[in-house]
Design an enzyme around this catalytic site. Structure first.
Site: not given
Length: 462
Positions: A84, A153, A177
């Site tokens: 990420k 996210s 997330s």
């Protein structure tokens, strides 16, 4: 693409490694298959910010040599993994989905990334995140319907698994997330106990955790435990504990259902699918407890009834000064959505923040009190399947939750509790996950119970 949990097959790693050991396949060839999948689906899915193909091939070649010599560094030696784009990587930029950080290149590894490299994993690239890991969406689409959000996210990490691009990817969660995008994209995913996987430089908020998206329990667990064995937990925290291999499936004797504040807003199809799954559990001899069955459960439901606002206030307060500094320095490099969030939290006070901390502590006490009632909490992983997202409309009010609602995720974040989500439901041809949530430190136990749910129950599609 219509989704059904019984029919969908994600890319996996653990079942490929015997062929590496026997010389019938290699990590380099496996990487090339991942790159082929990325080339085929990335133009629509848009899961990646940066692909580091050259160094990835070199790492896969080195892993191939180790497998050939029988000197593997770990069970994930050679595994291609996405990172990420909130986590720093020494060989790729870390741009955090934010225009103000475009081109930012710290040239250092996050603790979890360093641990993955030490285990021999192939750090293939950086996956898309929402702006600064908050609510403003990036370009990623849901692999099962490009008109829907993949969640946030950890949008790119979840979508990369669902699109068959890699067997595992690293995400992070502050509100929802990891678990929510995993639910929307049909992943298996772990949101560990607070602090169980070292966050490296990302220590600024009290509820954020690193976690793993994967296509199988085996890959999810081995990635998480190999990181923890090398990087440990956050400062002052115990690391993730458990076996080197994924915990064996374990049937629970009793499960507590949590409705949360999301239940009242849940669509009828999702309610029906979840009810059918609970019926299966009851027929299998698992005792199902609800809020009316014990006062401790009712107390917990009441303590988490405002978990969304609790989580948002705590997290936004903790990040307000860094966001203010960023907006002041780069006024055109931060979205209007982030500026609205900043304007709101700057109306709050220390007293407001500390009141939410007290609410969180009370919720954690209520959660600890149910430990003797059930082996785990079971609840939906998101409030229904992924919502449609076509983008903000110029001149109109910004959508408040463009990447989905954290109602079913904020509790585990606020409780510091481990949660494992499994793709057991399909609603309208889209994935919907079910999660097992446990007491702090019960990560391996939750993986075992979630695995039993996944292997023993018939998936429900409505």
């Amino acid at each position: 693409m219509t989704y059904h949990p019984r029919e969908f097959r994600a890319r996996t790693w653990h079942d490929a490694t015997p062929a590496f050991a026997a010389g019938r396949d290699t990590p380099r060839a496996y990487l090339e298959r991942c790159l082929e999948a990325i080339a085929a689906r990335e133009p629509v899915v848009k899961a990646w910010v940066v692909l580091n193909e050259g160094p990835a091939r070199e790492a896969a070649d080195a892993s191939t040599a180790r497998w050939k010599a029988g000197r593997m560094l770990s069970s994930i030696d050679g595994m291609p993994i996405g990172i990420k784009d909130l986590l720093e990587t020494r060989d790729m930029p870390t741009q955090q989905g934010c225009e103000a950080f475009r081109g930012a290149f710290p040239k250092r590894d996050n603790a979890a990334v360093a641990a993955l490299r030490q285990a021999g994993a192939v750090v293939l690239g950086k996956t898309v995140t929402t702006e600064l890991g908050s609510s403003h969406p990036g370009p990623t689409t849901n692999p099962f319907d490009a008109g829907r959000t993949p969640g946030g996210s950890s949008s790119g990490s979840a979508a990369a698994i669902a699109a068959g691009m890699v067997p595992a990817a690293i995400g992070s969660q502050v509100g929802g997330s990891i678990i929510r995008p995993a639910s929307y994209c049909g992943n298996i995913a772990l949101k560990p106990s607070q602090g169980a996987i070292h966050r490296g430089e990302r220590q600024a908020t009290s509820m954020s955790t690193h976690g793993v998206h994967a296509g199988s329990f085996e890959d999810m667990w081995t990635v998480a435990i190999e990181i923890a064995k090398r990087a440990g937990g956050d400062p002052g925290r115990m690391s993730l504990k458990g076996p080197d291999a994924a915990p064996a499936a374990r049937k629970p004797r009793a499960l507590a259902v949590l409705e949360t504040e999301g239940w009242a807003e849940l669509d009828p199809g999702s309610k029906a699918a979840f009810a059918a799954l609970l019926d299966q559990l009851a027929r299998a001899g698992v005792r199902i407890l609800r809020r009316a069955d014990h006062p401790f459960l009712e107390t917990l439901e009441r303590r988490i009834a405002d978990a969304r606002a609790m989580a948002n206030t705590i997290t936004n307060w903790e990040g307000r000064w860094s966001l203010r500094a960023l907006v002041d320095q780069y006024p055109d490099g931060v979205s209007d959505r982030a500026k609205q969030r900043l304007a709101f939290i700057e109306t709050r006070t220390v007293t407001d923040y500390e009141a939410r901390l007290a609410e969180r502590a009370a919720a954690q006490q209520a959660h600890a009190a149910i430990a003797g009632l059930a082996d785990a909490v079971v609840m939906l992983s998101s409030p229904g399947p992924a919502p449609v997202w076509a983008g903000d409309v110029p001149g109109q009010k910004l959508a408040p939750r463009p990447t989905g609602d954290i109602a079913f995720n904020a509790p585990s974040s606020a409780l510091f509790a481990p949660a494992v989500t499994v793709p057991l439901l399909a609603v309208g041809g889209m994935p919907l996950g079910v999660q097992a949530m446990g007491q702090q430190g019960q990560d391996a136990e939750m993986a075992a119970i979630a695995r039993w749910l996944h292997e023993s129950l018939e998936p429900v599609a409505v």
